[in-house]
Design a protein around this motif. Sequence first.
Motif, PDB file in Angstrom:
ATOM      1  N   LYS A   1      -5.526  -4.501  16.785  1.00  0.00           N
ATOM      2  CA  LYS A   1      -5.061  -4.715  15.669  1.00  0.00           C
ATOM      3  C   LYS A   1      -5.827  -3.699  14.750  1.00  0.00           C
ATOM      4  CE  LYS A   1      -5.355 -10.150  16.603  1.00  0.00           C
ATOM      5  NZ  LYS A   1      -5.756 -11.405  15.999  1.00  0.00           N
ATOM      6  N   PHE A   2      -4.399  -4.142  13.491  1.00  0.00           N
ATOM      7  CA  PHE A   2      -5.371  -2.770  12.991  1.00  0.00           C
ATOM      8  C   PHE A   2      -4.523  -3.078  11.676  1.00  0.00           C
ATOM      9  CE2 PHE A   2      -1.192  -0.798  13.680  1.00  0.00           C
ATOM     10  CZ  PHE A   2      -0.917  -0.424  13.029  1.00  0.00           C
ATOM     11  N   LYS A   3      -5.131  -2.105  10.610  1.00  0.00           N
ATOM     12  CA  LYS A   3      -4.619  -2.323   9.000  1.00  0.00           C
ATOM     13  C   LYS A   3      -4.670  -1.341   8.096  1.00  0.00           C
ATOM     14  CE  LYS A   3      -8.087  -5.368   7.193  1.00  0.00           C
ATOM     15  NZ  LYS A   3      -8.927  -6.332   6.549  1.00  0.00           N
ATOM     16  N   LEU A   4      -3.694  -0.872   7.112  1.00  0.00           N
ATOM     17  CA  LEU A   4      -4.513   0.138   6.569  1.00  0.00           C
ATOM     18  C   LEU A   4      -5.562  -0.178   5.430  1.00  0.00           C
ATOM     19  CD1 LEU A   4      -1.004   1.577   6.780  1.00  0.00           C
ATOM     20  CD2 LEU A   4      -2.680   2.381   7.305  1.00  0.00           C
TER      21      LEU A   4
ATOM     22  N   GLN B   1      -0.395   9.365  -1.166  1.00  0.00           N
ATOM     23  CA  GLN B   1      -0.025   9.813  -2.372  1.00  0.00           C
ATOM     24  C   GLN B   1      -1.990  10.097  -3.227  1.00  0.00           C
ATOM     25  OE1 GLN B   1      -0.068   5.014  -3.414  1.00  0.00           O
ATOM     26  NE2 GLN B   1      -1.893   5.155  -4.834  1.00  0.00           N
ATOM     27  N   ARG B   2      -1.552  10.700  -4.925  1.00  0.00           N
ATOM     28  CA  ARG B   2      -2.400  11.431  -4.426  1.00  0.00           C
ATOM     29  C   ARG B   2      -3.353  11.074  -5.724  1.00  0.00           C
ATOM     30  NH1 ARG B   2      -2.763  16.670  -5.653  1.00  0.00           N
ATOM     31  NH2 ARG B   2      -0.880  17.325  -4.289  1.00  0.00           N
TER      32      ARG B   2
ATOM     33  N   LEU C   1       0.863  -1.303   0.167  1.00  0.00           N
ATOM     34  CA  LEU C   1       0.058   0.309   0.119  1.00  0.00           C
ATOM     35  C   LEU C   1       0.853   1.608  -0.170  1.00  0.00           C
ATOM     36  CD1 LEU C   1      -2.460  -1.493   2.500  1.00  0.00           C
ATOM     37  CD2 LEU C   1      -2.958  -1.082  -0.007  1.00  0.00           C
ATOM     38  N   SER C   2       1.917   1.373  -0.585  1.00  0.00           N
ATOM     39  CA  SER C   2       2.687   2.268  -1.294  1.00  0.00           C
ATOM     40  C   SER C   2       1.416   4.097  -0.949  1.00  0.00           C
ATOM     41  CB  SER C   2       3.038   2.529  -1.925  1.00  0.00           C
ATOM     42  OG  SER C   2       4.269   1.724  -2.308  1.00  0.00           O
ATOM     43  N   GLY C   3       1.919   4.941  -0.696  1.00  0.00           N
ATOM     44  CA  GLY C   3       0.944   6.072  -0.312  1.00  0.00           C
ATOM     45  C   GLY C   3       0.031   6.889   1.555  1.00  0.00           C
ATOM     46  N   ILE C   4       0.638   5.223   1.384  1.00  0.00           N
ATOM     47  CA  ILE C   4      -0.264   5.460   3.891  1.00  0.00           C
ATOM     48  C   ILE C   4       1.171   4.566   4.237  1.00  0.00           C
ATOM     49  CG2 ILE C   4      -2.378   4.332   4.343  1.00  0.00           C
ATOM     50  CD1 ILE C   4      -3.692   3.747   2.377  1.00  0.00           C
ATOM     51  N   ALA C   5       0.163   5.432   5.532  1.00  0.00           N
ATOM     52  CA  ALA C   5       1.347   4.891   7.099  1.00  0.00           C
ATOM     53  C   ALA C   5       0.604   5.429   7.566  1.00  0.00           C
ATOM     54  CB  ALA C   5       2.546   5.468   6.702  1.00  0.00           C
TER      55      ALA C   5
END
Length: 155
Positions: A130-133, A82-83, A62-66
Amino acid sequence: MGSTTMFFRRIFTVIALSCAAILTPVAASTASAVNAFEWNYTTDGDEDGYINCTSVAGGQPLSGIAGCFHPVGDKFWVSDYQRDGLSAALYWFNYNSDGTMYRHGACVEKRGTGNNGWCNKDFREGSEIKFKLCFLDVPTGVFGDCGRLVSDMTA
């Protein structure tokens, strides 16, 4: 039928109906133990907000999210860089000590590319997080691609 038998039948019926009345609300509340989905939008954050986090997620696939979880204050940090017309969302889960889910929700950075911020939560001490992007289309509320689940954190 004797009066003693009728007396015991009535007592038994009263006891059975009383037990049913007491147990019915307990069964109903157990079925709805998980709270409703919690939507939160980030408030202004610092670009280096992840520095004090215990678990950080981002990058491939998931490039563009942190994003990350900061146990002091029970805060999630989310960054969208990320645009693409989609928002960055951190989809989280909170579990009781017995492993049952207690709460769940999303912390969403919807202010556009280059923005990041915090969602401040209040979890039970010692509960599992727990989490996920994910990418999120805010107008429809539909989650897109999501990364791996980050776990083994406690509040």
